[in-house]
Motif scaffolding. Structure first.
Motif, mmCIF file in Angstrom:
data_model
loop_
_atom_site.group_PDB
_atom_site.id
_atom_site.type_symbol
_atom_site.label_atom_id
_atom_site.label_comp_id
_atom_site.label_asym_id
_atom_site.label_seq_id
_atom_site.Cartn_x
_atom_site.Cartn_y
_atom_site.Cartn_z
ATOM 1 N N UNK A 1 -1.835 12.823 -12.347
ATOM 2 C CA UNK A 1 -3.064 12.218 -12.868
ATOM 3 C C UNK A 1 -3.236 10.785 -12.354
ATOM 4 N N UNK A 2 -2.106 10.079 -12.268
ATOM 5 C CA UNK A 2 -2.179 8.695 -11.786
ATOM 6 C C UNK A 2 -2.681 8.640 -10.344
ATOM 7 N N UNK A 3 -2.128 9.493 -9.476
ATOM 8 C CA UNK A 3 -2.535 9.496 -8.065
ATOM 9 C C UNK A 3 -3.998 9.904 -7.935
ATOM 10 N N UNK B 1 -0.464 2.359 -5.751
ATOM 11 C CA UNK B 1 -1.262 1.616 -6.724
ATOM 12 C C UNK B 1 -1.430 0.162 -6.297
ATOM 13 N N UNK B 2 -0.369 -0.407 -5.756
ATOM 14 C CA UNK B 2 -0.450 -1.794 -5.286
ATOM 15 C C UNK B 2 -1.426 -1.905 -4.115
ATOM 16 N N UNK C 1 6.620 5.592 -4.391
ATOM 17 C CA UNK C 1 5.390 5.848 -3.631
ATOM 18 C C UNK C 1 4.156 5.612 -4.484
ATOM 19 N N UNK C 2 4.213 6.080 -5.754
ATOM 20 C CA UNK C 2 3.045 5.904 -6.626
ATOM 21 C C UNK C 2 2.777 4.435 -6.870
ATOM 22 N N UNK C 3 3.818 3.679 -7.149
ATOM 23 C CA UNK C 3 3.628 2.257 -7.406
ATOM 24 C C UNK C 3 3.167 1.518 -6.154
#
Length: 1083
Positions: A297-299, A215-216, A210-212
């Motif tokens: 943190x990334x999200x 990000x895409x 989901x995160x990737x």
């Protein structure tokens, strides 16, 4: 020793075997590494290797070493040696790419769990890791096999082959998880390794996927927005309204799509954030591991990027949208400016060429109105000023094209001021002309009044001294008003009104001056004669009227009259008749002159406009909305023109010398004049079409060719004005034709013209009825129509709405036909001119064969009742005045009486074998049986009001008469109704006293005032005692007023209301509204 030898031999063999396997495996690793190096490097995603990750031969638990090194765990995996090099390399490469750069820079800690495996598996794992681990290593911890034999072998061979692994980091063999805990804290290890960390591999894969993906999406969104922003920045502004509007629409749609994608991305990121924070929501004491914190943190970082991107895009879009909208406003302004400027030029040309001064005050007023209407219809000035105000608003809003807008705005205001100045000048010119016309009209009226004064002085009274002196005094008083009315200074008129005096206008002024001189000369002659009579007493001379045989009635086709004067008439009588003859000729000349002008105007319109619509050379100027609609625009004007040109004008000219007989011409052509009804019915459609096309080039070109100052719409109104003009001219002729031979014909012609006007007016209302499913022509002739307040009373059903209805009247427009009464609701008037005619929404109707009426309702002289079905449905109708109510009641009674008469005639033929002639007459006739009396009553239009008890009795008991039903008779004594219906005897409108309501001779006391309505009727006051002498044949009683000793006739219906109490009385009730009592003293 043998056992030791065997053991050593086996050990050597085993070592050789594993050495062979290691060499083979090393070759495979080198070959796989070579293939990997040959492939193009591209970032791996969890979605790409999800199947390999799910095998879980290696995973990131989220734990960290003491110095923050990420921990990769190789759990027990029996098929580890069967893994393909590609998938092994892909998983390790992906796992080493997940932690942050700061963490990976320290190096990874590998925990290899082989407690349930053999040394060969340990060795193979180490060799694979040594050969293809993509990241930095800090420490390798191996949980060796726990079996005694495998543990011993592991210790021996690890020491022997330690250098084979070629790892730059230490590889530590551990015997148990306890030893592992001395290197890594338990909180950083999973439960399988004796730690306390919770780990779900499927959830970890789901989050990473989901995160990737998010990000895409963020990356793609940023690229798309950047591309769209570049497109907007490079867009050139169009030069027309349509292209600009389309461009703004396209860009707005794209922007909306982008915003929707942004919204979806933000929603997806928010859901992902909630999923990562889910453990904290369920357990506030939960502590996230390092991987979960990095995911969070990334999200959050991606969501922040989205917000920043959206804000930047919104700012850019606002600027771009403002620019496009200002461009669209500019294009609209430029387009409107071109249109308004062209219309202003057209209006300026029309107004500048306007120079009419009219022929009378009414004509000038009409021209002024037309000029004002022309200005109002065009609305060019208002539109131009509004456009200039819009331009000011654009300038105040800091429009980017101020330099282009400001000059146009100033130009519009300047042209509007110039046109307004010209209009004011033309209006002032017309007002000046009106002022002079009013002076002329005042002088002309003064002259006419003087002629009327001379004509109205009685000849016989002027023969006496007192009469002559009185006539002289009248003349002196009249002449004293000369300074207020007559024209005195002709040179002053030429000087003061030079700007408006055309040649025709000057001739008109001269005519009025000549008329003044002629009238003064007549006055001087009369004054001399009267002074002689006043100075000397003379014997009065009786005027002698011409003998009837002296007047020869001319044939209608050639109205020539030969008057034989035997010389016995007095000269004064001739002067009086001559004065009226002059006035008649004046009116006749006006009739003929206006008729000729009317015919010429019709011809001008038909040739100048109608014929041009069929001209191929003008076809390109005709708009599509006007094509093939000539009949709608002009109606039956060609038919009207042919009638007036070939017939009516010629016949009118035949009566030039005999204006008092022109009524015959109108009576002969009254049927032909009904063609105006069709024209007026089409007028709303014609005017609607004109409004759609009034500004088209075709009409402007035709008007220019004809050199008309007014537009076509003014000429299309001429037939309507003409048919209304006739009644005014006939009234004038009738005024000056008292005692003449054609007076009756003039009166009939006037009545017929008024009837046509009423029919035209009624037809205009009829065509405005909507919602009626039947054919209105089937209802018979329209008798009357008007607006009323209506209450309803219903006795059917479980709920009575009687009380409620009385407080809330309905506003209804009633149409009385011969066969039905229609109730309609008047709708609001919209539009202008003929388009402002009201419309009517049909509500319901009553058949006239089933209704009855009550003349007085609820004690209000403006109300009456209409009922049906034995008063199960009652409609209380209130007129605006008592006169209107009386007219409607009278007309309804005529309709019902006519229906009853027709029914009785048919019934007499069908029931001749059942009833004797005497009983039939008593049963069916509401009047006296004398046919002469009936005819006389019809001619005088008197309604039946006297009662006949025998008739009522027969009607109530005769249920077997063919054609009568109980519902239609409505004479049940138990019902509380009074009134009259076509199925009842009109003499007996109240069923409750059908047997005792007959008047009889005697003395009565009057309880209400009554004024006579005819020369033979009697006036009585409340309190007077009257004696009923005898009953007439026409439903009236001959009455003597004992107080004034005057005698006269009073209708029976009025007597029932007027007569009051005495010694013996009998009550007459009418539907619970009022009760009248009378008594009779037999003399």
């Amino acid at each position: 020793c043998f056992d030791l030898f065997c053991f050593l031999f086996c050990l050597i063999c085993f070592c050789l075997f594993h050495l062979f396997c290691f060499v083979h495996l090393f070759c495979l690793i080198l070959f796989g590494a070579y293939e990997i190096m040959q492939q193009e490097s591209s970032p791996l995603c969890a979605a790409d290797i999800s199947l390999d990750l799910r095998k879980q031969f290696a995973f990131l638990s989220g734990g960290r070493g003491q110095n923050g090194s990420p921990i990769i765990i190789f759990p027990e995996y029996p098929a580890f040696s069967e893994l393909e090099e590609q998938e092994f390399h892909s998983v390790l490469t992906y796992l080493t790419s997940v932690p942050s750069l700061g963490s990976t820079g320290v190096g990874f800690i590998l925990v290899i769990d082989r407690r349930q495996d053999r040394w060969a598996s340990v060795k193979g794992t180490l060799l694979r890791i040594a050969g293809s681990f993509p990241g930095n290593l800090q420490l390798v911890l191996v949980l060796r096999p726990t079996a005694l034999f495998q543990r011993t072998i592991s210790d021996i061979f690890f020491k022997l082959n330690k250098d084979e692994f070629k790892m730059k980091v230490p590889v530590i063999m551990l015997s148990s998880v306890t030893e592992l805990h001395s290197y890594i804290d338990r909180t950083q290890l999973t439960q399988e390794l004796g730690g306390t960390q919770e780990y779900c591999h499927e959830k970890w894969i789901s989050h990473r996927t989901a995160i990737e993906g998010f990000a895409q999406m963020v990356k793609k969104m940023a690229q798309t927005l950047q591309s769209f922003g570049t497109e907007l920045a490079e867009t050139e502004l169009p030069n027309d309204v349509e292209a600009t509007s389309n461009l703004l629409t396209v860009h707005t749609e794209k922007k909306d799509t982008m915003k929707e994608d942004l919204r979806i991305a933000l929603c997806q990121g928010s859901r992902l954030l909630e999923s990562i924070n889910e453990p904290l929501v369920k357990d506030p004491d939960y502590t996230m591991n390092h991987d979960e914190l990095e995911n969070l943190a990334t999200v959050q970082r991606l969501l922040g990027q989205l917000d920043e991107t959206e804000t930047a895009f919104d700012d850019f879009w606002d600027k771009h949208q403002t620019k496009l909208e200002q461009c669209l406003q500019l294009r609209h302004f430029e387009q409107d400016f071109r249109e308004v400027r062209a219309h202003l030029d057209m209006v300026y040309d029309r107004v500048s060429g306007f120079s009419e001064v009219g022929i009378s005050p009414a004509h000038v007023e009409h021209i002024l109105k037309e000029l004002t209407n022309h200005e109002d219809r065009a609305c060019v000035l208002d539109r131009a000023l509004a456009l200039a105000c819009d331009a000011d608003q654009l300038i105040e809003a800091s429009h980017y094209a101020v330099d282009s807008i400001l000059p146009k705005c100033s130009e519009l205001r300047a042209v509007c001021e110039e046109i307004s100045g010209v209009l004011e000048g033309k209006k002032a010119h017309l007002l000046k002309a009106m002022e002079l016309h009013q002076c002329l009209e005042k002088a002309t009226k003064w002259c006419d009044d003087g002629i009327y004064l001379l004509a109205s002085q009685p000849v016989d009274k002027c023969q006496s001294q007192d009469g002559a002196e009185s006539a002289l005094q009248d003349m002196e008083r009249y002449l004293e008003t000369a300074n207020q009315h007559k024209l005195t200074d002709l040179s002053g008129i030429w000087r003061d009104y030079e700007s408006v005096l055309t040649q025709d206008f000057k001739e008109q002024v001269d005519k009025v001056f000549q008329k003044q001189l002629s009238m003064q000369e007549m006055f001087e002659k009369r004054r001399v004669s009267l002074k002689k009579l006043a100075a000397k007493q003379t014997r009065p001379v009786q005027p002698v009227a011409p003998r009837p045989e002296a007047i020869i009635i001319p044939p209608i086709s050639s109205p020539e009259i030969h008057l034989q004067n035997d010389g016995s008439r007095h000269p004064s009588v001739s002067d009086e008749e001559e004065n009226f003859a002059v006035l008649r000729r004046h009116v006749m000349n006006e009739l003929l002159e206006t008729e000729r002008a009317y015919v010429e105007e019709l011809l001008c319109v038909l040739e100048g406009y109608g014929a041009e619509m069929d001209n191929p050379a003008m076809a390109h100027l005709i708009p599509n909305t006007l094509l093939h609609k000539k009949d709608i625009l002009f109606g039956n004007m060609p038919e009207i023109y042919q009638f007036h040109k070939k017939t009516f004008l010629r016949e009118l000219e035949a009566y030039t010398d005999y204006p008092e007989l022109v009524g015959r011409c109108f009576l002969e052509r009254m049927t032909d004049l009904q063609i105006y009804e069709k024209y007026c019915q089409n007028k709303p459609r014609s005017e609607s079409l004109w409004r759609q096309c009034s500004d088209c080039a075709f009409f402007q070109e035709c008007q220019k060719k004809l050199e008309h100052k007014l537009g076509l719409d003014s000429y299309l109104l001429k037939p309507v004005q003409r048919i209304t003009k006739y009644q005014l001219l006939l009234k004038e002729l009738l005024k000056y034709s008292k005692g003449c031979e054609g007076e009756d014909d003039l009166q009939k012609a006037l009545s017929s013209i008024l009837g046509i006007l009423k029919a035209v007016n009624d037809s205009m209302h009829l065509i405005a009825i909507t919602g009626y499913e039947g054919n209105l022509s089937d209802l018979g002739r329209l008798m009357m129509q008007g607006s009323f307040s209506v209450w309803t009373e219903h006795k059917k059903g479980h709920v009575k709405v009687k009380d409620l209805a009385r407080f809330k009247p309905m506003q209804r427009h009633l149409f009385l036909h011969e066969k039905a009464l229609l109730f309609c609701k008047k709708r609001e008037e919209n539009g202008e001119g003929y388009e402002k005619a009201p419309s009517y929404s049909f509500k319901h109707s009553l058949s006239m064969s089933a209704v009855g009426i009550t003349e007085n309702a609820k004690g209000d002289n403006k109300k009456f009742e209409i009922w049906c079905n034995s008063r199960e449905e009652v409609y209380i109708v209130q007129a605006s005045t008592p006169e209107i109510k009386t007219a409607w009641v009278t007309e309804i009674r005529k309709v019902l009486t006519g229906q009853l008469k027709a029914y009785r005639e048919a019934s007499q033929q069908k029931s001749s074998d059942q009833l004797t002639p005497t009983s039939t007459s008593l049963t069916l006739s509401p009047f006296k049986t004398n046919p002469k009396t009936l005819k006389k009553g019809e001619e005088k239009k008197t309604e039946p009001t006297a009662a006949d008890s025998s008739t009522a009795t027969l009607l109530k008991n005769n249920d077997k008469v063919k054609g009568f039903s109980k519902a239609s008779l409505s004479v049940d004594a138990s019902e509380e109704n009074d009134g009259y219906s076509s199925a009842e005897d009109p003499m007996n409108s109240d069923p409750e006293d059908e047997g005792g309501r007959k008047l009889s001779p005697g003395s009565y006391v009057v309880v209400a005032d009554h004024d006579k309505s005819g020369p033979q009727e009697l006036t009585v006051k409340s309190g007077d005692t009257v004696q009923l002498v005898r009953e007439g044949d026409d439903g009236r009683w001959f009455v003597r007023n004992l107080r004034t000793n005057k005698e006269g006739w009073v209708t029976a219906a009025n007597l029932l209301t007027l007569i009051g109490e005495s010694k013996s009385s009998q009550s007459l009730s009418s539907s619970g509204n009022t009760t009248s009592r009378f008594s009779s003293t037999t003399q």
